[in-house]
Motif scaffolding. Structure first.
Motif, mmCIF file in Angstrom:
data_model
loop_
_atom_site.group_PDB
_atom_site.id
_atom_site.type_symbol
_atom_site.label_atom_id
_atom_site.label_comp_id
_atom_site.label_asym_id
_atom_site.label_seq_id
_atom_site.Cartn_x
_atom_site.Cartn_y
_atom_site.Cartn_z
ATOM 1 N N VAL A 64 0.743 -1.161 -0.262
ATOM 2 C CA VAL A 64 -0.013 -0.047 0.057
ATOM 3 C C VAL A 64 1.129 1.074 -0.042
ATOM 4 C CG1 VAL A 64 -1.627 1.280 1.454
ATOM 5 C CG2 VAL A 64 -1.757 -1.159 1.397
ATOM 6 N N ILE A 65 0.813 2.175 -1.116
ATOM 7 C CA ILE A 65 1.543 3.382 -1.053
ATOM 8 C C ILE A 65 0.367 4.593 -0.856
ATOM 9 C CG2 ILE A 65 2.858 4.933 -2.539
ATOM 10 C CD1 ILE A 65 3.737 2.307 -3.989
ATOM 11 N N VAL A 66 0.809 5.425 0.382
ATOM 12 C CA VAL A 66 -0.083 6.300 0.762
ATOM 13 C C VAL A 66 0.472 7.562 0.288
ATOM 14 C CG1 VAL A 66 -1.495 7.849 2.394
ATOM 15 C CG2 VAL A 66 -1.225 4.916 2.421
ATOM 16 N N ASN A 67 0.027 8.587 -0.353
ATOM 17 C CA ASN A 67 0.338 9.755 -0.815
ATOM 18 C C ASN A 67 -0.656 11.105 -0.530
ATOM 19 O OD1 ASN A 67 1.457 12.520 -1.718
ATOM 20 N ND2 ASN A 67 1.810 11.567 -3.742
ATOM 21 N N PRO A 68 -0.517 11.425 1.002
ATOM 22 C CA PRO A 68 -1.416 12.430 1.549
ATOM 23 C C PRO A 68 -1.252 13.639 0.640
ATOM 24 C CG PRO A 68 -0.049 11.486 3.265
ATOM 25 C CD PRO A 68 0.651 11.167 1.905
ATOM 26 N N ALA A 69 -0.221 14.095 0.101
ATOM 27 C CA ALA A 69 -0.143 15.495 -0.702
ATOM 28 C C ALA A 69 -1.221 15.359 -2.029
ATOM 29 C CB ALA A 69 1.080 15.854 -0.936
ATOM 30 N N SER A 70 -1.302 14.051 -2.469
ATOM 31 C CA SER A 70 -2.295 14.131 -3.510
ATOM 32 C C SER A 70 -3.498 13.393 -3.272
ATOM 33 C CB SER A 70 -1.668 13.531 -4.711
ATOM 34 O OG SER A 70 -1.286 11.861 -4.495
ATOM 35 N N ASN A 71 -3.826 13.144 -1.845
ATOM 36 C CA ASN A 71 -4.918 12.330 -1.644
ATOM 37 C C ASN A 71 -5.339 11.175 -2.157
ATOM 38 O OD1 ASN A 71 -7.236 12.420 0.385
ATOM 39 N ND2 ASN A 71 -8.633 13.171 -1.290
ATOM 40 N N GLN A 72 -4.196 10.213 -2.314
ATOM 41 C CA GLN A 72 -4.383 8.978 -2.986
ATOM 42 C C GLN A 72 -3.870 7.888 -2.480
ATOM 43 O OE1 GLN A 72 -2.081 8.013 -6.963
ATOM 44 N NE2 GLN A 72 -4.336 7.985 -7.644
ATOM 45 N N THR A 73 -4.219 6.831 -2.443
ATOM 46 C CA THR A 73 -3.778 5.527 -1.749
ATOM 47 C C THR A 73 -3.782 4.606 -2.823
ATOM 48 O OG1 THR A 73 -4.369 5.993 0.434
ATOM 49 C CG2 THR A 73 -4.068 3.769 -0.317
ATOM 50 N N SER A 74 -2.735 3.813 -3.074
ATOM 51 C CA SER A 74 -2.630 2.950 -4.224
ATOM 52 C C SER A 74 -2.263 1.348 -3.478
ATOM 53 C CB SER A 74 -1.403 3.175 -5.173
ATOM 54 O OG SER A 74 -1.642 4.574 -5.709
ATOM 55 N N ILE A 75 -3.130 0.503 -3.874
ATOM 56 C CA ILE A 75 -2.882 -0.834 -3.379
ATOM 57 C C ILE A 75 -2.282 -1.904 -4.516
ATOM 58 C CG2 ILE A 75 -4.209 -2.720 -2.453
ATOM 59 C CD1 ILE A 75 -6.261 -0.895 -1.580
#
Length: 309
Positions: A64-75
């Motif tokens: 799981v990669i979370v990028n709060p700056a872009s408001n996106q989570t990638s599974i």
């Protein structure tokens, strides 16, 4: 971990981390996730803004990669070369695990600053969330790492998450990139069909409950609740292409905040060919409801619950 549908319990317990991790401290750590005494361990790596979390459950690898700056989570599902993108606070995440909703619930419950405590070698600020006389969560936040170190759910026995074996140090930026040969899928593991751009204009329609009609891209319908019972909504896509609808609730002329009507991800329905969705809403008399149709054609039936199913 990931079978016919993506399991969101893993994603959900990371949502609070995504919401508070925005500094520049880089580190690697182990994440212990205990749910009713059932313990699982994962690896966490943070570059100070984004972070990645790797697991292997029943022989199935995932990340799981979370990028709060872009408001996106990638599974990521490396064995299948699949990736699924979503929002850190997607509704399906918020309802599956108490840990996921900590930061989201900070706007709904009383927050108390308890003081400072050293935990796992780090100085932390202790935060509690209360609903009246009921303590819901206690969290320990490290300003040094700008990261949540531990959180305990007081509503469920032996349920908590905690970072351990924390090792400061540079983390490779490649860890936070999606491999170019990965294919995007939706939450049901289907190859994702790209969505068109939103309509540039709307075909305004006014309906009276009950109604049962087919609507297409560009239609915007409005109806007013005139009954005190629950409202039943039945959605069906009989077309070959996906169909998408988003609903909005207005009360006393004002759009309800997300705390009252749910985040937009919860209010969005995108159905593939043959799919249906049944909803029950506790709207109030006088509420104005708006359905906007962004894609395809969708059959919609709306009626008071007392009319039966």
């Amino acid at each position: 971990m990931i079978k016919n549908r993506i399991k969101y319990s893993i994603l959900s317990l990371l949502c609070i981390l995504a919401s508070v991790s925005s500094g520049n401290a880089q580190f690697t750590a182990e994440l212990t996730d205990v749910q009713r005494g059932d313990k699982k361990n994962y690896k966490v790596q943070s570059d100070g803004v984004k972070y990645r979390y790797d697991f292997n459950e029943n022989g199935e690898r995932g990340a799981v990669i979370v990028n709060p700056a872009s408001n996106q989570t990638s599974i990521l599902m490396p064995d299948k070369k699949f990736v699924h993108h979503t929002e850190p606070f997607a509704s399906i995440s918020l309802i599956n695990d108490p840990y996921q909703s900590f930061n989201y619930m900070r706007t709904n419950y009383e927050e108390k600053s308890i003081g400072n405590e050293k935990i796992n070698g780090l100085n932390t600020r202790v935060i509690e969330l209360w609903a009246g006389d009921q303590k819901i969560f206690t969290a320990w936040h490290s300003d040094e790492l700008n990261f949540l170190i531990k959180m305990v759910n007081h509503l469920v026995n032996d349920t908590y998450v905690e970072l351990t074996n924390i090792q400061p140090g540079k983390v490779e930026k490649e860890l936070f990139s999606i491999p170019p040969d990965f294919v995007e899928v939706d939450d049901r593991m289907r190859i994702k069909i790209p969505e068109p751009s939103p309509p540039t204009s709307w075909n305004e329609q006014t309906e009276t409950v009950p109604f049962n009609k087919i609507y297409k891209r560009g239609d915007r319908i409005t109806f007013t609740i005139d009954h005190s019972s629950y409202t039943k909504i039945f959605l069906l896509n009989e077309g070959e292409k996906p169909a998408k609808m988003i609903r909005y609730t207005y009360r006393s002329g004002q759009l309800l905040p997300e705390n009252d009507q749910g985040p937009i991800s919860y209010r969005t329905k995108r159905l593939y060919n043959g799919e249906k969705s049944n909803l029950t809403q506790a709207w109030k008399i006088g509420d104005k409801i708006v359905f906007e149709f962004y894609e395809g054609e969708m059959k919609v039936e709306v009626k008071p619950e007392k009319d039966g199913i």
